[in-house]
Motif scaffolding. Structure first.
Motif, short mmCIF file in Angstrom:
data_model
loop_
_atom_site.label_atom_id
_atom_site.label_comp_id
_atom_site.label_asym_id
_atom_site.label_seq_id
_atom_site.Cartn_x
_atom_site.Cartn_y
_atom_site.Cartn_z
N UNK A 87 -10.56 -4.52 2.51
CA UNK A 87 -10.11 -5.74 3.16
C UNK A 87 -8.66 -6.05 2.81
N UNK A 88 -8.32 -5.83 1.56
CA UNK A 88 -6.94 -6.06 1.12
C UNK A 88 -5.98 -5.14 1.88
N UNK A 89 -6.32 -3.86 1.98
CA UNK A 89 -5.46 -2.92 2.71
C UNK A 89 -5.32 -3.33 4.18
N UNK A 90 -6.41 -3.77 4.78
CA UNK A 90 -6.38 -4.19 6.18
C UNK A 90 -5.46 -5.41 6.35
N UNK A 91 -5.57 -6.39 5.47
CA UNK A 91 -4.72 -7.59 5.55
C UNK A 91 -3.24 -7.24 5.38
N UNK A 92 -2.95 -6.37 4.44
CA UNK A 92 -1.55 -5.97 4.21
C UNK A 92 -1.01 -5.18 5.40
N UNK A 93 -1.83 -4.31 5.96
CA UNK A 93 -1.37 -3.49 7.08
C UNK A 93 -1.12 -4.32 8.34
N UNK A 94 -1.71 -5.48 8.44
CA UNK A 94 -1.49 -6.36 9.60
C UNK A 94 -0.13 -7.03 9.57
N UNK A 95 0.47 -7.12 8.39
CA UNK A 95 1.78 -7.76 8.25
C UNK A 95 2.87 -6.72 8.52
N UNK A 96 3.75 -7.02 9.45
CA UNK A 96 4.79 -6.06 9.84
C UNK A 96 5.85 -5.83 8.78
N UNK A 97 5.91 -6.71 7.77
CA UNK A 97 6.90 -6.56 6.71
C UNK A 97 6.55 -5.45 5.73
N UNK A 98 5.26 -5.15 5.61
CA UNK A 98 4.80 -4.17 4.63
C UNK A 98 4.32 -2.90 5.32
N UNK A 99 4.62 -1.80 4.68
CA UNK A 99 4.13 -0.50 5.14
C UNK A 99 3.46 0.17 3.94
N UNK A 100 2.23 0.59 4.11
CA UNK A 100 1.51 1.27 3.03
C UNK A 100 1.97 2.73 3.03
N UNK A 101 2.59 3.16 1.92
CA UNK A 101 3.10 4.53 1.86
C UNK A 101 2.32 5.39 0.86
N UNK A 102 1.43 4.76 0.13
CA UNK A 102 0.60 5.53 -0.79
C UNK A 102 -0.57 4.70 -1.27
N UNK A 103 -1.70 5.35 -1.47
CA UNK A 103 -2.86 4.65 -2.01
C UNK A 103 -3.78 5.65 -2.68
N UNK A 104 -4.37 5.19 -3.76
CA UNK A 104 -5.30 6.02 -4.51
C UNK A 104 -6.39 5.11 -5.04
N UNK A 105 -7.64 5.48 -4.81
CA UNK A 105 -8.77 4.67 -5.25
C UNK A 105 -9.73 5.56 -6.01
N UNK A 106 -10.18 5.11 -7.18
CA UNK A 106 -11.09 5.89 -8.00
C UNK A 106 -12.32 5.04 -8.30
#
Length: 131
Positions: A5-24
Motif C-alpha cells: 500500500x505504501x509503494x502504491x501511494x508513493x507511486x501515485x505522486x508524480x514527484x516521486x519515482x521508485x528506483x529501487x526496492x527490496x523486501x525480505x
C-alpha cells in the motif's frame, strides 16, 4: 498500512519515482526503498525490524553523504519541526514525505545541498569531539 500500500501511494505522486526496492519477508519484513524526488534527490527508506529511517543521499564532488530527512527539515529553519529521525509505521513515513515536498523543492530551487552537507559535517564533528 503495509509495504504494498505504501509503494502504491508513493507511486501515485508524480514527484516521486521508485528506483529501487527490496523486501525480505523472512527477516521480520525488513525492506529498503529508494526514491528519486524530481529526478534530482535520492531518498532511502530503510526498515530494520520495525525501525524505519528516511535519509537523503546528497552528492558533493566525488562523494555521497546520507543525511536523515529530519535533520534536513530542522536545519533549514522551516516552520515545520521534525521530532525524530526514526519511525515505527509507514503512515508516519508517508506523512513526513508528503509534508516535506516544499522543503525538497526548496533544496533544488535554491541549490542548498552544499549548505546542508556543511551543517551535517559540522554537527558530526561536534559529536565526535565528545566521544
Amino acid at each position: 498500512m503495509n509495504y504494498e500500500e505504501f509503494l502504491l501511494n508513493i507511486s501515485r505522486d508524480n514527484n516521486f519515482k521508485i528506483i529501487g526496492k527490496r523486501y525480505n519477508e523472512e527477516s521480520f519484513g525488513n525492506f529498503e526503498i529508494i526514491l528519486l524526488f524530481a529526478n534530482k534527490i535520492k531518498i532511502e527508506i530503510n526498515n530494520d525490524r520495525g525501525i524505519i529511517e528516511i535519509n537523503l543521499n546528497l552528492h558533493k564532488i566525488l562523494s555521497q553523504i546520507s543525511i536523515p530527512l529530519c535533520f534536513v527539515i530542522n536545519s533549514l529553519n522551516t516552520s515545520d519541526y521534525c521530532q525524530s529521525s526514526t519511525f515505527d509505521s509507514l503512515e508516519k513515513v508517508q506523512e513526513l514525505l508528503f509534508s516535506s515536498l516544499p522543503i525538497l523543492t526548496r533544496i533544488i530551487e535554491e541549490n542548498l545541498t552544499n549548505e546542508i552537507i556543511r551543517k551535517w559535517k559540522r554537527r558530526s564533528n561536534k559529536q565526535n569531539r565528545f566521544c
